[in-house]
Design a protein around this motif. Structure first.
Motif, mmCIF file in Angstrom:
data_model
loop_
_atom_site.group_PDB
_atom_site.id
_atom_site.type_symbol
_atom_site.label_atom_id
_atom_site.label_comp_id
_atom_site.label_asym_id
_atom_site.label_seq_id
_atom_site.Cartn_x
_atom_site.Cartn_y
_atom_site.Cartn_z
ATOM 1 N N GLY A 74 0.819 -1.206 0.000
ATOM 2 C CA GLY A 74 0.000 0.000 0.000
ATOM 3 C C GLY A 74 0.851 1.253 0.000
ATOM 4 N N ARG A 75 1.936 1.252 0.771
ATOM 5 C CA ARG A 75 2.825 2.421 0.792
ATOM 6 C C ARG A 75 3.432 2.646 -0.592
ATOM 7 N NH1 ARG A 75 7.918 2.847 4.881
ATOM 8 N NH2 ARG A 75 6.753 4.477 5.956
ATOM 9 N N GLU A 76 3.911 1.591 -1.232
ATOM 10 C CA GLU A 76 4.529 1.737 -2.551
ATOM 11 C C GLU A 76 3.501 2.167 -3.589
ATOM 12 O OE1 GLU A 76 7.497 1.886 -5.382
ATOM 13 O OE2 GLU A 76 7.703 1.606 -3.211
ATOM 14 N N ALA A 77 2.287 1.619 -3.496
ATOM 15 C CA ALA A 77 1.233 1.988 -4.443
ATOM 16 C C ALA A 77 0.861 3.459 -4.296
ATOM 17 C CB ALA A 77 0.007 1.098 -4.228
ATOM 18 N N ALA A 78 0.810 3.965 -3.063
ATOM 19 C CA ALA A 78 0.496 5.376 -2.837
ATOM 20 C C ALA A 78 1.561 6.269 -3.450
ATOM 21 C CB ALA A 78 0.376 5.651 -1.337
ATOM 22 N N ASP A 79 2.802 5.860 -3.322
ATOM 23 C CA ASP A 79 3.911 6.636 -3.876
ATOM 24 C C ASP A 79 3.792 6.728 -5.394
ATOM 25 O OD1 ASP A 79 6.246 8.030 -4.189
ATOM 26 O OD2 ASP A 79 7.575 6.424 -3.533
ATOM 27 N N ARG A 80 3.500 5.592 -6.027
ATOM 28 C CA ARG A 80 3.449 5.560 -7.491
ATOM 29 C C ARG A 80 2.156 6.177 -8.041
ATOM 30 N NH1 ARG A 80 5.668 -0.504 -9.149
ATOM 31 N NH2 ARG A 80 7.437 -0.560 -7.697
ATOM 32 N N ALA A 81 1.032 5.840 -7.442
ATOM 33 C CA ALA A 81 -0.262 6.246 -7.996
ATOM 34 C C ALA A 81 -0.637 7.678 -7.642
ATOM 35 C CB ALA A 81 -1.355 5.288 -7.524
ATOM 36 N N LEU A 82 -0.206 8.127 -6.446
ATOM 37 C CA LEU A 82 -0.633 9.436 -5.967
ATOM 38 C C LEU A 82 0.504 10.430 -5.820
ATOM 39 C CD1 LEU A 82 -2.969 8.147 -3.092
ATOM 40 C CD2 LEU A 82 -3.639 8.764 -5.428
ATOM 41 N N GLY A 115 -6.200 5.708 6.011
ATOM 42 C CA GLY A 115 -7.478 5.022 5.912
ATOM 43 C C GLY A 115 -7.610 4.241 4.621
ATOM 44 N N ALA A 116 -7.102 4.788 3.518
ATOM 45 C CA ALA A 116 -7.195 4.103 2.228
ATOM 46 C C ALA A 116 -6.358 2.834 2.215
ATOM 47 C CB ALA A 116 -6.752 5.053 1.113
ATOM 48 N N ILE A 117 -5.157 2.888 2.776
ATOM 49 C CA ILE A 117 -4.309 1.690 2.831
ATOM 50 C C ILE A 117 -4.981 0.610 3.675
ATOM 51 C CG2 ILE A 117 -2.101 0.786 3.675
ATOM 52 C CD1 ILE A 117 -0.852 3.480 2.941
ATOM 53 N N GLN A 125 -8.539 -8.978 2.166
ATOM 54 C CA GLN A 125 -8.873 -10.102 3.047
ATOM 55 C C GLN A 125 -10.283 -10.620 2.785
ATOM 56 O OE1 GLN A 125 -7.510 -9.697 7.311
ATOM 57 N NE2 GLN A 125 -7.059 -7.607 6.634
ATOM 58 N N GLY A 126 -10.937 -10.052 1.761
ATOM 59 C CA GLY A 126 -12.282 -10.485 1.433
ATOM 60 C C GLY A 126 -13.367 -9.806 2.242
ATOM 61 N N LYS A 127 -13.030 -8.712 2.905
ATOM 62 C CA LYS A 127 -13.994 -7.983 3.729
ATOM 63 C C LYS A 127 -14.365 -6.679 3.031
ATOM 64 C CE LYS A 127 -11.926 -9.781 7.981
ATOM 65 N NZ LYS A 127 -11.173 -9.450 9.216
ATOM 66 N N GLN A 128 -15.634 -6.505 2.741
ATOM 67 C CA GLN A 128 -16.077 -5.276 2.088
ATOM 68 C C GLN A 128 -16.028 -4.135 3.097
ATOM 69 O OE1 GLN A 128 -20.159 -5.138 0.594
ATOM 70 N NE2 GLN A 128 -19.327 -4.462 -1.366
ATOM 71 N N ALA A 129 -15.349 -3.051 2.736
ATOM 72 C CA ALA A 129 -15.136 -1.941 3.662
ATOM 73 C C ALA A 129 -15.970 -0.735 3.269
ATOM 74 C CB ALA A 129 -13.656 -1.561 3.694
ATOM 75 N N HIS A 130 -16.703 -0.198 4.246
ATOM 76 C CA HIS A 130 -17.408 1.068 4.066
ATOM 77 C C HIS A 130 -16.605 2.143 4.779
ATOM 78 C CE1 HIS A 130 -21.568 -1.027 3.411
ATOM 79 N NE2 HIS A 130 -20.727 -1.202 2.407
ATOM 80 N N VAL A 131 -16.071 3.085 4.015
ATOM 81 C CA VAL A 131 -15.370 4.217 4.606
ATOM 82 C C VAL A 131 -16.425 5.280 4.882
ATOM 83 C CG1 VAL A 131 -13.534 5.909 4.359
ATOM 84 C CG2 VAL A 131 -13.287 3.645 3.311
ATOM 85 N N VAL A 132 -16.737 5.446 6.160
ATOM 86 C CA VAL A 132 -17.864 6.273 6.575
ATOM 87 C C VAL A 132 -17.390 7.696 6.833
ATOM 88 C CG1 VAL A 132 -19.714 6.537 8.259
ATOM 89 C CG2 VAL A 132 -18.910 4.245 7.626
ATOM 90 N N SER A 133 -17.975 8.638 6.108
ATOM 91 C CA SER A 133 -17.589 10.043 6.206
ATOM 92 C C SER A 133 -18.677 10.833 6.903
ATOM 93 C CB SER A 133 -17.336 10.607 4.807
ATOM 94 O OG SER A 133 -17.022 11.971 4.853
ATOM 95 N N MET A 146 -8.261 8.857 -3.799
ATOM 96 C CA MET A 146 -7.585 7.598 -3.516
ATOM 97 C C MET A 146 -7.814 6.543 -4.592
ATOM 98 S SD MET A 146 -5.927 7.975 -0.647
ATOM 99 C CE MET A 146 -5.611 9.729 -0.950
ATOM 100 N N GLY A 147 -8.640 6.849 -5.595
ATOM 101 C CA GLY A 147 -8.969 5.876 -6.633
ATOM 102 C C GLY A 147 -7.769 5.226 -7.293
ATOM 103 N N PRO A 148 -6.758 5.991 -7.741
ATOM 104 C CA PRO A 148 -5.588 5.371 -8.384
ATOM 105 C C PRO A 148 -4.842 4.399 -7.460
ATOM 106 C CG PRO A 148 -5.683 7.712 -8.871
ATOM 107 C CD PRO A 148 -6.727 7.464 -7.835
ATOM 108 N N LEU A 149 -4.822 4.669 -6.171
ATOM 109 C CA LEU A 149 -4.191 3.753 -5.222
ATOM 110 C C LEU A 149 -4.915 2.413 -5.215
ATOM 111 C CD1 LEU A 149 -2.497 2.916 -2.703
ATOM 112 C CD2 LEU A 149 -4.170 4.146 -1.314
ATOM 113 N N TYR A 150 -6.230 2.451 -5.127
ATOM 114 C CA TYR A 150 -6.995 1.208 -5.120
ATOM 115 C C TYR A 150 -6.808 0.446 -6.436
ATOM 116 C CZ TYR A 150 -9.436 2.901 -0.943
ATOM 117 O OH TYR A 150 -9.741 3.350 0.316
ATOM 118 N N ALA A 151 -6.810 1.166 -7.547
ATOM 119 C CA ALA A 151 -6.667 0.515 -8.851
ATOM 120 C C ALA A 151 -5.335 -0.226 -8.954
ATOM 121 C CB ALA A 151 -6.789 1.562 -9.962
ATOM 122 N N LEU A 152 -4.266 0.378 -8.456
ATOM 123 C CA LEU A 152 -2.954 -0.254 -8.537
ATOM 124 C C LEU A 152 -2.871 -1.501 -7.658
ATOM 125 C CD1 LEU A 152 -0.189 -0.125 -9.831
ATOM 126 C CD2 LEU A 152 0.534 1.488 -8.048
#
Length: 772
Positions: A74-82, A115-117, A125-133, A146-152
């Motif tokens: 996740g850290r590496e993906a954030a660096d590259r995607a964001l 929160g995105a990581i 882990q197969g758990k659907q996550a709701h990020v509640v704002s 955070m979309g590009p991070l998730y895509a990567l």
């Protein structure tokens, strides 16, 4: 050695200043392992990184090594995607969230990325996550950001808002990570609970709730019921009563309690109202539960609810103001009677009334999730409530860069006028050298009053409050600019990022030399968390900054929670109070307010727990009816002759007809039960006069009433089953006068702002005695 010494100091500081927080040591050990994986993961191509993340899906539930791997990826993906490489503290935050904690991270430390990581880690882990704002704007912003991070990482993500259409909502919920405001999720849950077809439901089974601004959602909004209502021809408020109570005089016709939370008619007031209404007897059986109730509600609306404090009027409508955010509380309203009374007071169109079909508190909504975690800048202050109501522990994450903000000692003045004069003087002094200033006010009226005083002093300012919330982004973007004075309600106190030099960081170094952003609070809030959130606008990521709070002995916090305080013993010529005893009393008033709010939360939940338990029992039965053939079997058993008449129809047609009949009446009886519980709770404190425990009595009557709900529903279903026409097209319910509301809408009910405890009961009895 330096590292060991630094960790020792951090532990010592946490022990001394952050009681009740979880131990950070295990996560530091995990952080070392994450850092050790950085070089190897950095050599992966984008495709290989995605494949490595996908491979983790087969290892759920994660062991220690898998947890380290997903965060490192996740850290590496954030660096590259964001283009954002998470600091060690952000990695610690993600680890804490994955371990089901509420993490406290200071302003500007990058909670969104942590929160995105963590959300991606849950998804893998197969758990659907709701990020509640807390609102739609943040849900959309963070999901897209955070979309590009998730895509990567090979994780699907979506978001929804108040304006999302049903198909858009369905698509958002099918994503592995869904960003949405807490109210929108709640409203969708309520709609699903009244669905008459499995295909109509859109919210998946709850799995993980990752809550942003956790203290606000878990605590401040926890007691707010989310409501699904159906249209009815409810009575409108009487404008004549609104005009009548405007003519009543305080202390002659009505009195207000010391805490300004309840208002009640005096004997003279009752007589004046009775004369104005044609000589009626307000306390007769005919009028005590109708006319008297309406008069009291109109009086509450007139005396205790204030325009530009509790609500604003815009575009011909009354809009409530959320007192913890300073924003318009969209979709929020008081219970119908009080809402209509305020609308009559302001002479605007009365909004639709209706029957409550179902409701759920934010606390009950979040407790549906098997796994809950959250993040905020102020969690330790509510650690007890998080532990008591959610079984959550707080993990305090140190700042990436030490905060160098200078928090001055609070300044207390004898009167409101002296306090505001001192605030204008302080602003003028700081503005003299061009230092940017953010002034945090307690309500809309105060923000506008202070802006006028600044204009009179020749000081130009920008005002941000619920009336011009559409301009929020642009105003906040430049609040850190040279010579800028921004006067704001609590809107600027949470979730905003103020950069020195404005959005282009012009003159950043120059402003830093002046001391950075200067935050001035015009009064202490009822919660120290809100004070801390406002202070946190300055000193972001090691930036210089300063803060100071002004108070007066006439502030509502002081008069409401320390009403018996004697005058200060040491007051300077300008009205500033300097004796230590009085200064300590201001802090005491805030602690008392926090204690009162905690007890209200605790007491409310004592009542709500039973209601929620009954709701779950009913939903279980409803699910059986919705997904099986139970309805037909039961009705056929009860009315075998009618079942025999319909035997030639297709089985699915018969089953569906019985299902719709049974669901309608079960839902209607639940609606009636909610009305009963509301009425019961409003008067249950009267039982204390008979030396009965109100909570025990509430439980006793609520349980007895609930035990009749299902049986009553079946009896009514029998009647409908017999009389309704059922043919190859199904049950013609509407023709038989059996139909659901033509329209439904959702809203939040603002908790009744007035106390209704034993004290008010005694006051009401004394008032009646006076009159008689």
């Amino acid at each position: 050695m330096t590292t060991l010494l630094g960790r020792f100091k951090q532990r010592l500081r946490r022990f001394a200043q952050k009681p009740g927080s979880a131990d950070l040591s295990p996560y530091r050990a995990l952080l070392d392992e994450v850092n050790a994986r950085a070089e190897a993961i950095g050599k992966l191509s984008d495709t290989e990184l995605t494949e490595a993340a996908t491979a983790l899906r087969e290892k759920a539930p994660f062991k220690r090594a898998d947890l380290v791997e997903v965060v490192a990826l996740g850290r590496e993906a954030a660096d590259r995607a964001l283009g954002l490489r998470p600091f060690d503290v952000q990695v610690l935050g993600a680890l804490g969230l994955l371990d089901k904690h509420v993490v406290e991270m200071a302003t500007g430390e990058g909670k969104t990325l942590s929160g995105a990581i963590a959300a991606a880690g849950f998804a893998l882990q197969g758990k659907q996550a709701h990020v509640v704002s807390v609102n739609d704007y943040l849900a959309q912003r963070d999901a897209e950001w955070m979309g590009p991070l998730y895509a990567l990482l090979g994780v699907s993500a979506g978001w929804l808002s108040q304006s999302s259409k049903p198909e858009e909502r369905r698509a958002a919920y099918q994503a592995e990570v869904t960003y949405a405001s807490v109210s929108e999720i709640g409203f969708d849950v309520l709609r699903d609970r009244l669905a008459t077809s499995v295909a109509d439901r859109i919210v998946p089974e709850p799995s993980v709730a990752l809550v942003d601004e956790a203290d606000s959602v878990f605590v401040d909004e926890a007691r707010v019921p989310l409501v699904l209502a159906g249209s009815t021809a409810g009575p409108a408020a009487d404008p004549a009563l609104a005009e009548l109570v405007k003519r009543l005089r305080r202390d002659l016709h009505f009195e207000v309690d010391d805490e300004e939370r309840n208002v009640y008619l005096t004997g003279a007031g009752s007589e004046a109202v009775e004369r104005a209404l044609g000589g009626i007897d307000l306390y007769s059986d005919e009028h005590v539960s109708t006319t008297l109730s309406k008069v009291n509600v109109a009086l509450h609306a007139q005396v205790l609810l204030h325009r530009d404090v509790d609500y604003i009027v815009r575009d011909g409508k009354v809009h409530l103001i959320n007192d913890t955010k300073g924003r318009i509380a969209k979709l929020q309203r008081w219970p119908d009677g009080l809402q209509a009374a305020v609308e009559a007071k302001e002479a605007v169109a009365t909004t639709d009334s209706g029957e409550v079909l179902d409701s759920i508190t934010v606390q009950a909504l979040l407790n549906r999730y098997p796994l809950v975690c959250g993040m905020t800048g102020t969690a330790v202050a509510v650690a007890e409530q998080l532990r008591t109501f959610y079984a959550l522990e707080v993990l305090v994450i140190p700042s990436n860069v030490d905060c160098v903000r200078e928090d001055e000692e609070s300044r207390v003045y004898a009167t409101l006028e002296q306090k505001e004069a001192a605030i204008v003087a302080a602003i003028a002094e700081a503005h003299g050298n061009g230092r940017p200033i953010l002034v945090g006010t307690l309500d809309v009226a105060e923000s506008e009053r202070l802006s006028r005083k600044l204009a009179e002093a020749g000081l130009e300012c920008v005002v941000l409050n619920a009336k011009n919330d559409a301009e929020e982004a642009s105003i906040i973007a430049d609040a850190g600019s040279f010579e800028r004075i921004t006067v704001s309600t609590q809107m600027a106190g949470r979730g905003t990022d103020i950069r020195l030099g404005g959005h282009e960081s012009t003159d950043r170094e120059r402003i830093a030399e002046l001391g950075g952003l200067y935050v001035i609070g015009t009064g202490r809030h009822s919660s120290s968390r809100l004070d801390d959130q406002l202070r946190g606008r300055a000193g972001r990521q090691g930036d210089p900054g300063g803060s100071v709070f002004f108070s007066s002995l006439q502030d509502e916090l002081f008069t409401q929670y320390v009403p018996d305080f004697a005058d200060a013993s040491e007051v300077e010529e300008d009205g500033r109070v300097v004796d230590r005893g009085t200064l300590a009393t201001v802090e005491h008033a805030q602690r008392v307010a926090e204690g009162v709010h905690l007890e209200i939360h605790r007491n409310t939940w004592r009542y709500s727990k039973l209601i929620e338990h009954q709701r779950l029992l009913l939903l279980k039965r409803r699910e059986e009816l919705l997904t099986g053939g139970d309805a037909w079997e039961e009705l056929a058993r009860r009315k075998p002759e009618r079942a025999e008449e319909l035997a030639e129809l297709d089985e699915e047609v018969r089953f569906e007809a019985a299902r719709q009949i049974a669901l309608h009446h079960l839902d209607q009886r639940w609606t009636d039960h909610l009305v009963f519980l509301t009425d019961l709770r409003e008067g249950i404190h009267l039982r204390a006069l008979a030396r009965q425990n109100p909570l025990d009595e509430f439980h006793r009557e609520a349980i007895t009433a609930f035990n009749k709900v299902e049986n009553d529903a079946w009896e009514e279903s029998e009647d409908t089953f017999v009389k309704v026409t059922i043919d190859a097209e199904g049950a013609h319910l509407e023709a038989a006068g059996v139909q659901r509301p033509n329209t439904t809408w959702t809203y939040l009910v603002h908790d009744n702002p007035f106390s209704s405890g034993l004290e008010e009961t005694f006051k009401g009895l004394v008032n009646m005695v006076r009159r008689k």
